[in-house]
Design a protein around this motif. Structure first.
Motif, PDB file in Angstrom:
ATOM      1  N   GLN A  65      38.849  44.540  40.814  1.00 35.92           N
ATOM      2  CA  GLN A  65      40.090  44.905  41.521  1.00 35.92           C
ATOM      3  C   GLN A  65      39.855  45.076  43.026  1.00 35.92           C
ATOM      4  OE1 GLN A  65      43.357  45.307  40.584  1.00 35.92           O
ATOM      5  NE2 GLN A  65      43.801  45.754  42.712  1.00 35.92           N
ATOM      6  N   ARG A  66      38.749  45.730  43.399  1.00 31.90           N
ATOM      7  CA  ARG A  66      38.492  46.002  44.820  1.00 31.90           C
ATOM      8  C   ARG A  66      38.326  44.730  45.649  1.00 31.90           C
ATOM      9  NH1 ARG A  66      33.669  46.189  42.414  1.00 31.90           N
ATOM     10  NH2 ARG A  66      31.830  45.488  43.547  1.00 31.90           N
ATOM     11  N   MET A  67      38.085  43.604  44.993  1.00 32.85           N
ATOM     12  CA  MET A  67      37.879  42.337  45.697  1.00 32.85           C
ATOM     13  C   MET A  67      39.099  41.422  45.618  1.00 32.85           C
ATOM     14  SD  MET A  67      33.954  41.626  44.571  1.00 32.85           S
ATOM     15  CE  MET A  67      33.741  40.247  45.680  1.00 32.85           C
ATOM     16  N   ARG A  68      40.143  41.861  44.934  1.00 30.88           N
ATOM     17  CA  ARG A  68      41.331  41.024  44.772  1.00 30.88           C
ATOM     18  C   ARG A  68      42.357  41.351  45.846  1.00 30.88           C
ATOM     19  NH1 ARG A  68      41.180  42.496  39.028  1.00 30.88           N
ATOM     20  NH2 ARG A  68      43.269  43.302  39.302  1.00 30.88           N
ATOM     21  N   ILE A  69      43.314  40.463  45.983  1.00 30.12           N
ATOM     22  CA  ILE A  69      44.369  40.598  46.977  1.00 30.12           C
ATOM     23  C   ILE A  69      45.674  40.923  46.260  1.00 30.12           C
ATOM     24  CG2 ILE A  69      45.647  39.399  48.801  1.00 30.12           C
ATOM     25  CD1 ILE A  69      43.169  37.476  48.923  1.00 30.12           C
ATOM     26  N   PRO A  70      46.274  42.085  46.533  1.00 26.56           N
ATOM     27  CA  PRO A  70      47.541  42.394  45.879  1.00 26.56           C
ATOM     28  C   PRO A  70      48.644  41.453  46.352  1.00 26.56           C
ATOM     29  CG  PRO A  70      47.013  44.069  47.512  1.00 26.56           C
ATOM     30  CD  PRO A  70      45.842  43.133  47.446  1.00 26.56           C
ATOM     31  N   CYS A  71      49.475  41.021  45.410  1.00 20.41           N
ATOM     32  CA  CYS A  71      50.530  40.052  45.718  1.00 20.41           C
ATOM     33  C   CYS A  71      51.837  40.489  45.068  1.00 20.41           C
ATOM     34  CB  CYS A  71      50.171  38.677  45.153  1.00 20.41           C
ATOM     35  SG  CYS A  71      48.576  38.061  45.682  1.00 20.41           S
TER      36      CYS A  71
END
Length: 121
Positions: A65-71
């Motif tokens: 999660q810490r490496m993903r981009i919220p969209c």
């Protein structure tokens, strides 16, 4: 100067290679037997280029999660910048038109809350 040899009508010296953003049936028909379409398949391109679904794609690939981009996908008129920030959970946003390609239509913003400073891509 070089000499350009023009083959008889309808005859090509080598099979054609058609270069495009993405492949489809029409381009494959134009390339014909032995020809090639140098492009990503349209269905795969749609998945990879869908920025609003990119977070789900990364999650399915096991990216933390810490490496993903919220969209977030907005189907109607976009809300205010403050509301977008709240929906996404970030101050820095990238807003892109859904039916666009090549970076046109993307807007980046990282201004203080409510200032609304943007720059187009």
């Amino acid at each position: 100067m070089g000499t350009k040899v023009i083959p008889p009508r309808g005859v090509m010296p080598k099979p054609p290679v058609i270069v495009a953003w993405y492949a489809n049936g029409r381009l494959r028909r134009w390339a014909g037997p032995g020809g090639a379409v140098a492009a990503i398949e349209g269905d795969l391109r749609a998945v990879i280029e869908d920025k609003a679904a990119f977070d789900a794609l990364l999650e399915a690939a096991g990216v933390p999660q810490r490496m993903r981009i919220p969209c977030v996908r907005i189907e109607e008129k976009p809300p205010t910048l403050v509301e977008l920030r709240r929906m996404v959970g970030a101050r820095r946003l990238v807003v892109q038109a859904g039916a666009d390609s090549g970076g046109r239509g993307a807007v980046f913003t990282s201004a203080p809350s409510g200032a609304g400073h943007t720059s187009g891509a």
